[in-house]
Design a protein around this motif. Structure first.
Motif, mmCIF file in Angstrom:
data_model
loop_
_atom_site.group_PDB
_atom_site.id
_atom_site.type_symbol
_atom_site.label_atom_id
_atom_site.label_comp_id
_atom_site.label_asym_id
_atom_site.label_seq_id
_atom_site.Cartn_x
_atom_site.Cartn_y
_atom_site.Cartn_z
ATOM 1 N N ASN A 1 0.824 -1.207 0.000
ATOM 2 C CA ASN A 1 0.000 0.000 0.000
ATOM 3 C C ASN A 1 0.864 1.266 0.000
ATOM 4 O O ASN A 1 0.512 2.271 0.606
ATOM 5 C CB ASN A 1 -0.953 -0.001 1.197
ATOM 6 N N GLY A 2 2.034 1.193 -0.649
ATOM 7 C CA GLY A 2 2.923 2.346 -0.751
ATOM 8 C C GLY A 2 3.795 2.589 0.468
ATOM 9 O O GLY A 2 4.542 3.558 0.514
ATOM 10 N N THR A 3 3.737 1.706 1.476
ATOM 11 C CA THR A 3 4.532 1.867 2.692
ATOM 12 C C THR A 3 5.654 0.837 2.717
ATOM 13 O O THR A 3 5.406 -0.362 2.587
ATOM 14 C CB THR A 3 3.641 1.687 3.946
ATOM 15 N N ASP A 4 6.883 1.294 2.883
ATOM 16 C CA ASP A 4 8.036 0.407 2.977
ATOM 17 C C ASP A 4 7.985 -0.322 4.323
ATOM 18 O O ASP A 4 8.119 0.302 5.380
ATOM 19 C CB ASP A 4 9.324 1.218 2.853
ATOM 20 N N LEU A 5 7.781 -1.629 4.274
ATOM 21 C CA LEU A 5 7.699 -2.448 5.491
ATOM 22 C C LEU A 5 8.914 -3.364 5.647
ATOM 23 O O LEU A 5 8.892 -4.303 6.437
ATOM 24 C CB LEU A 5 6.414 -3.269 5.495
ATOM 25 N N SER A 6 9.969 -3.081 4.902
ATOM 26 C CA SER A 6 11.167 -3.922 4.921
ATOM 27 C C SER A 6 11.749 -4.082 6.318
ATOM 28 O O SER A 6 12.249 -5.153 6.669
ATOM 29 C CB SER A 6 12.242 -3.338 3.998
ATOM 30 N N ALA A 7 11.696 -3.035 7.126
ATOM 31 C CA ALA A 7 12.290 -3.079 8.467
ATOM 32 C C ALA A 7 11.561 -4.043 9.400
ATOM 33 O O ALA A 7 12.119 -4.449 10.421
ATOM 34 C CB ALA A 7 12.302 -1.681 9.079
ATOM 35 N N TYR A 8 10.338 -4.426 9.061
ATOM 36 C CA TYR A 8 9.563 -5.354 9.889
ATOM 37 C C TYR A 8 9.633 -6.792 9.385
ATOM 38 O O TYR A 8 9.287 -7.713 10.120
ATOM 39 C CB TYR A 8 8.092 -4.939 9.926
#
Length: 136
Positions: A14-21
């Motif tokens: 949804n356009g949010t970078d969630l790589s850190a999670y």
């Protein structure tokens, strides 16, 4: 042949970078197998490819702090959102293609685990529509 160790993949929902999670990402694509065998097939089964589908499986390290993972994912439950995944978080190119498309956020586990476990969320989202691969 080059070999690769995955150390810093990229995941956006949804356009949010969630790589850190995330600590595990798997995008799998498949095609339905449709049997088209006839009497003229010479005793051999014949198949054609049918509809394509995919699944985006992710393992997250849970974070329920304000504005963190759980507060990002909870409102998406039941909606179809865009995704982008890459093997590395480097720029998209011929050595780092991206896969994009949409997925249905069909599940979410705000609480999972036992005593002494790391708080993790394992999810599997079906793709909705075409998945594309691009190098630019």
């Amino acid at each position: 042949m080059a070999k690769m160790i995955i150390t810093a993949s990229y995941l956006s929902l949804n356009g949010t970078d969630l790589s850190a999670y995330a600590n595990s990402i798997e995008l799998s694509i498949e095609v339905d197998e449709k049997e088209v065998t006839t009497f003229a097939s010479g005793g051999w089964k014949e198949v054609l490819g049918g509809l394509k589908s995919g699944t985006l499986a992710i393992e997250f390290k849970q974070d329920v702090a304000a504005s963190a993972l759980d507060s990002i994912m909870w409102p998406l439950l039941g909606t179809v959102v865009t995704f982008e995944v890459r093997l590395t978080n480097a720029a998209v190119g011929t050595s780092n293609p991206k896969a994009t498309g949409s997925v249905l956020i069909k599940e979410w586990s705000p609480i999972a685990g036992g005593v002494g476990d790391v708080a993790e969320v394992k999810v599997s989202f079906p793709t909705s529509g075409a998945v594309t691969r691009a190098t630019s």
